[in-house]
Design a protein around this motif. Sequence first.
Motif, PDB file in Angstrom:
ATOM      1  N   ASP A 128      18.343 -53.863  52.177  1.00  0.00           N
ATOM      2  CA  ASP A 128      17.044 -54.423  52.214  1.00  0.00           C
ATOM      3  C   ASP A 128      17.165 -55.868  52.471  1.00  0.00           C
ATOM      4  OD1 ASP A 128      14.036 -54.559  52.605  1.00  0.00           O
ATOM      5  OD2 ASP A 128      13.865 -54.505  50.389  1.00  0.00           O
ATOM      6  N   LEU A 129      17.551 -56.380  51.226  1.00  0.00           N
ATOM      7  CA  LEU A 129      17.889 -57.927  51.094  1.00  0.00           C
ATOM      8  C   LEU A 129      18.523 -58.674  52.172  1.00  0.00           C
ATOM      9  CD1 LEU A 129      18.302 -58.413  47.356  1.00  0.00           C
ATOM     10  CD2 LEU A 129      16.224 -58.311  48.663  1.00  0.00           C
ATOM     11  N   LEU A 130      19.616 -57.801  52.754  1.00  0.00           N
ATOM     12  CA  LEU A 130      20.346 -58.190  53.895  1.00  0.00           C
ATOM     13  C   LEU A 130      19.500 -58.619  55.053  1.00  0.00           C
ATOM     14  CD1 LEU A 130      23.301 -55.957  53.882  1.00  0.00           C
ATOM     15  CD2 LEU A 130      23.375 -58.554  53.550  1.00  0.00           C
ATOM     16  N   HIS A 131      18.122 -58.437  55.156  1.00  0.00           N
ATOM     17  CA  HIS A 131      17.184 -58.422  56.438  1.00  0.00           C
ATOM     18  C   HIS A 131      16.980 -59.968  56.311  1.00  0.00           C
ATOM     19  CE1 HIS A 131      17.023 -54.038  56.584  1.00  0.00           C
ATOM     20  NE2 HIS A 131      17.381 -54.459  57.697  1.00  0.00           N
ATOM     21  N   TYR A 132      16.762 -60.544  55.110  1.00  0.00           N
ATOM     22  CA  TYR A 132      16.226 -61.954  54.824  1.00  0.00           C
ATOM     23  C   TYR A 132      17.246 -63.110  55.197  1.00  0.00           C
ATOM     24  CZ  TYR A 132      12.465 -59.295  52.852  1.00  0.00           C
ATOM     25  OH  TYR A 132      11.517 -58.424  52.367  1.00  0.00           O
ATOM     26  N   GLU A 133      16.641 -64.154  55.793  1.00  0.00           N
ATOM     27  CA  GLU A 133      17.454 -65.349  55.818  1.00  0.00           C
ATOM     28  C   GLU A 133      17.709 -65.779  54.269  1.00  0.00           C
ATOM     29  OE1 GLU A 133      18.465 -66.647  58.496  1.00  0.00           O
ATOM     30  OE2 GLU A 133      17.525 -65.194  59.931  1.00  0.00           O
ATOM     31  N   GLU A 134      18.924 -66.577  54.367  1.00  0.00           N
ATOM     32  CA  GLU A 134      19.079 -67.056  53.121  1.00  0.00           C
ATOM     33  C   GLU A 134      18.208 -68.114  52.495  1.00  0.00           C
ATOM     34  OE1 GLU A 134      23.299 -68.032  52.846  1.00  0.00           O
ATOM     35  OE2 GLU A 134      23.992 -66.445  54.297  1.00  0.00           O
ATOM     36  N   ASP A 135      17.803 -68.990  53.365  1.00  0.00           N
ATOM     37  CA  ASP A 135      16.867 -70.119  52.853  1.00  0.00           C
ATOM     38  C   ASP A 135      15.585 -69.623  52.730  1.00  0.00           C
ATOM     39  OD1 ASP A 135      16.423 -69.996  55.405  1.00  0.00           O
ATOM     40  OD2 ASP A 135      16.719 -72.128  55.791  1.00  0.00           O
ATOM     41  N   CYS A 136      14.927 -68.416  52.409  1.00  0.00           N
ATOM     42  CA  CYS A 136      13.703 -67.999  52.292  1.00  0.00           C
ATOM     43  C   CYS A 136      13.460 -67.505  50.941  1.00  0.00           C
ATOM     44  CB  CYS A 136      13.018 -67.345  53.460  1.00  0.00           C
ATOM     45  SG  CYS A 136      13.838 -65.654  53.530  1.00  0.00           S
TER      46      CYS A 136
END
Length: 451
Positions: A128-136
């Motif tokens: 689930d977390l892999l879908h997000y950009e690192e800087d958000c």
Amino acid sequence: MQQVEITREYIEQVEEAIERKDSDFILTTMADMHPADVTTVLYELDTNESKYVLDLLPPDTGAQILSDLDYDIRTDFLGYFTSAEIARYVNLMDSDDAVDILNELSVQTREEVIALLDNEEKAEHILDLLHYEEDCAGGLMGKELIKVNLNWRVRQCIEEIRRQAENVERIYTVYVTDNRDILVGRVSVKRLLLTRDDTPVKDIYNPDVISIESFRDESEVVNAMQRYDLEAIPVVNIQGRLLGRITIDDVVDVMQEQAELSRQLMTGITENVEEDDSVFRISRSRLPWLIIGMVGGLLAAQFMGLFEADIAMLPAVALFVPLITATGGNVGIQSSSIIIQTLSSNAVMFENFAQRILKLVMVAFLNALIISILVFALTYLFRNELKLSIVVSVALFSVVILASLMGTITPMVLDKFGINPAVAAGPFITTANDLLGLAIYFGIAHVLYNL
């Protein structure tokens, strides 16, 4: 665990122990070490030696060490591990730390590690977390948290907390959601423990909860947690559904990165570089502002050439050029640093704008007056030339006023146009102040000496 002093002698003993495969020495001396101290030791060893030490340590200690390693070092370090070895450590990490590591791996290795995870819930959280950009906010959050349903009773909440707490290292607060998993409030563990078992949560929870949407930039997360003095902040989606939480340790990492980037920009380094980066990368990061400074210096030399006759007639004027340029640069940096700090904290900058500018002008006037009086007195004392003393003091007064205004307005203008204002605090303001300062200085000298 205790904090220990890492000496060169101890590092050499560890290296010798590794060479002779003396695992007892390593385990004995590192048994009571904090993982951060072990990390310090690993930084002094080569990669193979570090891996040998890490393999000897308990897996939970190894997981914490891997989480804390610098990005560049960890990326190289992980190349010496098999997918199974990485999975062993990822199993013991918080989901946000695990995602940071997985993002540093190749796609194939990442998928192999996820497939080898023992905990299916942990694997789902990571995916689930892999879908997000690192800087958000979504990229910063962890999925590990304690939540209870609005319609539960206290007894059921406490049982659920006991169950969920096995996967949560720090319990800052208990979040309350409705049947659709929408965040509606929070309740403290203390309140739950002091309330009767049959009391509904909806009768005791606090609806006043500060949250942040998953798409928000990491700088907004930092500002929110600083402004409201939070140790953790829940992350929600557009509909308000609770997704995870961001803890203070993750925010501290972001703050350190932002401070380092701002420091580099203020000193004229245009890229985020480390000491162990390549010569070409380090050189490339420093060249742009050095070239601007060089061009500014050439322009200043050309500008001084316009007053060559005045300098030839009174060489003493040239002696005070470093004083003018250095003072202007320092004043500009001081003024811009305060404005940048205000802008970075998202304070309301343009409210009572005229009042702010007036206050800055008054501060600049007072500083300029004191400095110019001191310079006049000292110049006249040592040179015994009244006209020269007047020229230097009047020029310095004008330069301090102008540099203060430049240092105040330039970051605000850049921020208005969406440019990082930290850039303005470095060579840009210094170079501009040098040119303007020289113009003022030689202009005043030319006028006064030709009266």
